[in-house]
Design a protein around this motif. Structure first.
Motif, PDB file in Angstrom:
ATOM      1  N   SER A   1       0.846  -1.189   0.000  1.00 27.40           N
ATOM      2  CA  SER A   1       0.000   0.000   0.000  1.00 27.40           C
ATOM      3  C   SER A   1       0.882   1.241   0.000  1.00 27.40           C
ATOM      4  O   SER A   1       2.081   1.169   0.292  1.00 27.40           O
ATOM      5  CB  SER A   1      -0.918   0.017   1.234  1.00 27.40           C
TER       6      SER A   1
ATOM      7  N   THR B   1      -7.178   2.133 -17.886  1.00 25.97           N
ATOM      8  CA  THR B   1      -7.731   1.456 -16.717  1.00 25.97           C
ATOM      9  C   THR B   1      -7.263   0.011 -16.653  1.00 25.97           C
ATOM     10  O   THR B   1      -7.353  -0.721 -17.643  1.00 25.97           O
ATOM     11  CB  THR B   1      -9.268   1.497 -16.749  1.00 25.97           C
ATOM     12  N   LYS B   2      -6.744  -0.406 -15.508  1.00 31.41           N
ATOM     13  CA  LYS B   2      -6.280  -1.783 -15.296  1.00 31.41           C
ATOM     14  C   LYS B   2      -7.131  -2.439 -14.215  1.00 31.41           C
ATOM     15  O   LYS B   2      -7.449  -1.824 -13.191  1.00 31.41           O
ATOM     16  CB  LYS B   2      -4.802  -1.795 -14.887  1.00 31.41           C
ATOM     17  N   THR B   3      -7.485  -3.676 -14.447  1.00 29.49           N
ATOM     18  CA  THR B   3      -8.298  -4.443 -13.497  1.00 29.49           C
ATOM     19  C   THR B   3      -7.503  -5.649 -13.023  1.00 29.49           C
ATOM     20  O   THR B   3      -6.530  -6.060 -13.650  1.00 29.49           O
ATOM     21  CB  THR B   3      -9.600  -4.922 -14.170  1.00 29.49           C
TER      22      THR B   3
ATOM     23  N   TRP C   1      -5.382   6.454 -15.554  1.00 28.44           N
ATOM     24  CA  TRP C   1      -4.295   7.345 -15.156  1.00 28.44           C
ATOM     25  C   TRP C   1      -3.593   7.969 -16.366  1.00 28.44           C
ATOM     26  O   TRP C   1      -2.479   8.477 -16.247  1.00 28.44           O
ATOM     27  CB  TRP C   1      -3.247   6.578 -14.339  1.00 28.44           C
TER      28      TRP C   1
ATOM     29  N   TYR D   1      -1.408  -5.013 -10.521  1.00 32.27           N
ATOM     30  CA  TYR D   1      -1.443  -3.630 -10.028  1.00 32.27           C
ATOM     31  C   TYR D   1      -2.629  -2.893 -10.659  1.00 32.27           C
ATOM     32  O   TYR D   1      -2.453  -2.059 -11.536  1.00 32.27           O
ATOM     33  CB  TYR D   1      -0.140  -2.909 -10.376  1.00 32.27           C
ATOM     34  N   PRO D   2      -3.854  -3.223 -10.263  1.00 33.17           N
ATOM     35  CA  PRO D   2      -5.024  -2.552 -10.862  1.00 33.17           C
ATOM     36  C   PRO D   2      -5.079  -1.076 -10.484  1.00 33.17           C
ATOM     37  O   PRO D   2      -4.626  -0.678  -9.407  1.00 33.17           O
ATOM     38  CB  PRO D   2      -6.199  -3.326 -10.264  1.00 33.17           C
ATOM     39  N   HIS D   3      -5.605  -0.277 -11.396  1.00 26.82           N
ATOM     40  CA  HIS D   3      -5.781   1.157 -11.120  1.00 26.82           C
ATOM     41  C   HIS D   3      -6.807   1.718 -12.092  1.00 26.82           C
ATOM     42  O   HIS D   3      -7.220   1.056 -13.054  1.00 26.82           O
ATOM     43  CB  HIS D   3      -4.455   1.913 -11.236  1.00 26.82           C
ATOM     44  N   GLY D   4      -7.211   2.950 -11.832  1.00 25.30           N
ATOM     45  CA  GLY D   4      -8.173   3.604 -12.701  1.00 25.30           C
ATOM     46  C   GLY D   4      -7.510   4.181 -13.943  1.00 25.30           C
ATOM     47  O   GLY D   4      -6.393   3.798 -14.306  1.00 25.30           O
TER      48      GLY D   4
ATOM     49  N   TYR E   1       4.963  -0.721  -8.388  1.00 27.48           N
ATOM     50  CA  TYR E   1       4.227  -0.535  -9.641  1.00 27.48           C
ATOM     51  C   TYR E   1       5.098   0.131 -10.707  1.00 27.48           C
ATOM     52  O   TYR E   1       5.075  -0.251 -11.884  1.00 27.48           O
ATOM     53  CB  TYR E   1       2.987   0.318  -9.362  1.00 27.48           C
TER      54      TYR E   1
ATOM     55  N   TRP F   1       3.570   0.306  -2.625  1.00 22.43           N
ATOM     56  CA  TRP F   1       2.818  -0.166  -3.791  1.00 22.43           C
ATOM     57  C   TRP F   1       3.237   0.607  -5.039  1.00 22.43           C
ATOM     58  O   TRP F   1       3.471   0.022  -6.100  1.00 22.43           O
ATOM     59  CB  TRP F   1       1.321   0.014  -3.546  1.00 22.43           C
ATOM     60  N   LEU F   2       3.360   1.946  -4.907  1.00 23.20           N
ATOM     61  CA  LEU F   2       3.700   2.774  -6.050  1.00 23.20           C
ATOM     62  C   LEU F   2       5.114   2.476  -6.566  1.00 23.20           C
ATOM     63  O   LEU F   2       5.343   2.404  -7.776  1.00 23.20           O
ATOM     64  CB  LEU F   2       3.580   4.255  -5.685  1.00 23.20           C
TER      65      LEU F   2
END
Length: 294
Positions: A12, A234-236, A247, A242-245, A20, A16-17
């Motif tokens: 987190s 967008t990644k699910t 970006w 590493y899912p994210h909206g 990623y 996490w970043l």
């Protein structure tokens, strides 16, 4: 990439970043900046060479050469860049394969052009189907460089042609009066002095070339625009650990900063080069320096 990143679900915040941003695809994204810089480093002198040959041909005393030089400049500058990049690369690739096909498969019984299909023997394919991935990528990059050089070479030819005409004719006549040949006056008088007149136009062309590098994306080269769109979308959890909206705005903002910094650096370098070239020259820049010293 790191052992601490083995289980992304346990990460987190900054941990996490950091994990990623160090994935394999992100490393490819960072390497793509080098691809863009390599394209510029190769294309700029190559386009300048095309431009110099085109400008020299356009002012040649031999009519066929003069027609070729002027036709090259007029035709390439008259075609929209995006159309040229989309279709010329295909034609160039097919031309290379056609020549190889004629050499390697002279007894080929079938027609090469069959409707919309372009079919050559396997030995003539570029690159070969058995070639490594890096060979395919290098070949695509080579086609991109050649296309960029031909397009921007036409614009450079127009700039250099005008610069050649800007050199005072009296200096050429003086050289001829001292017994110099046409070739000698060209290389010893015209060429050294034309750069000071050409640099403003070439500087502008360099800036346009920098802004045109995202066209690599259209040529199938995995450049910074490709990766920004790929990574920023967008990644699910079904597709990545590493899912994210969405970006993409952040990735493209990074590209904006990169291009602004690079163009600023280019402006500084070109300004210093202009000062050096105009030193002692009877031009507007040279006169400004002379009056400043006085």
């Amino acid at each position: 990439m790191f052992e601490s990143c083995a289980d992304p679900s346990q990460l987190s915040g900054l941990a996490w970043l950091s994990c990623y941003l160090t994935t394999g695809k992100h490393l490819a994204f960072y390497a793509s900046f080098g691809t863009v810089l390599l394209l510029l480093a190769i294309t700029a002198p190559t386009a300048l060479a095309f431009g110099f040959m085109g400008a020299s041909a356009a002012r040649s005393r031999i009519a066929p050469l003069r027609w070729i030089g002027k036709t090259y400049t007029a035709v390439v500058r008259g075609v929209p860049d995006i159309a040229f990049f989309l279709f010329f690369v295909i034609a160039l690739d097919q031309m290379f394969e056609y020549v190889r096909h004629r050499v390697k498969c002279p007894d080929w019984p079938d027609a090469i052009r069959q409707g919309n299909d372009f079919i050559v023997c396997q030995e003539a394919k570029l690159p070969l189907g058995t070639s490594a991935q890096w060979v395919h990528e290098t070949y695509g990059f080579f086609l991109a460089v050649l296309t960029f050089a031909i397009v921007f070479g036409a614009f450079a030819a127009n700039v250099l042609f005008g610069a050649m005409r800007a050199v005072p004719r009296g200096q050429m006549e003086t050289g001829e009066a001292y017994g110099m040949s046409h070739r000698q006056t060209f290389w010893r008088i015209l060429v050294p002095q034309m750069w000071v007149y050409a640099l403003p136009g070439l500087s502008n062309l360099w800036m346009v070339l920098i802004k045109a590098t995202p066209l690599l994306f259209l040529l199938g080269v995995e450049d910074i625009v490709y990766w920004a769109r790929e990574l920023g979308g967008t990644k699910t959890p079904q597709f990545t650990n590493y899912p994210h909206g969405d970006w993409r705005i952040w990735y493209f903002a990074a590209l904006l900063v990169f291009y602004l910094l690079f163009t600023k650096l280019s402006e500084v370098v070109l300004e210093r080069l202009m000062v050096r070239l105009t030193h002692g020259q009877a031009t507007t820049g040279g006169e400004a320096q002379r009056k400043g010293i006085a």
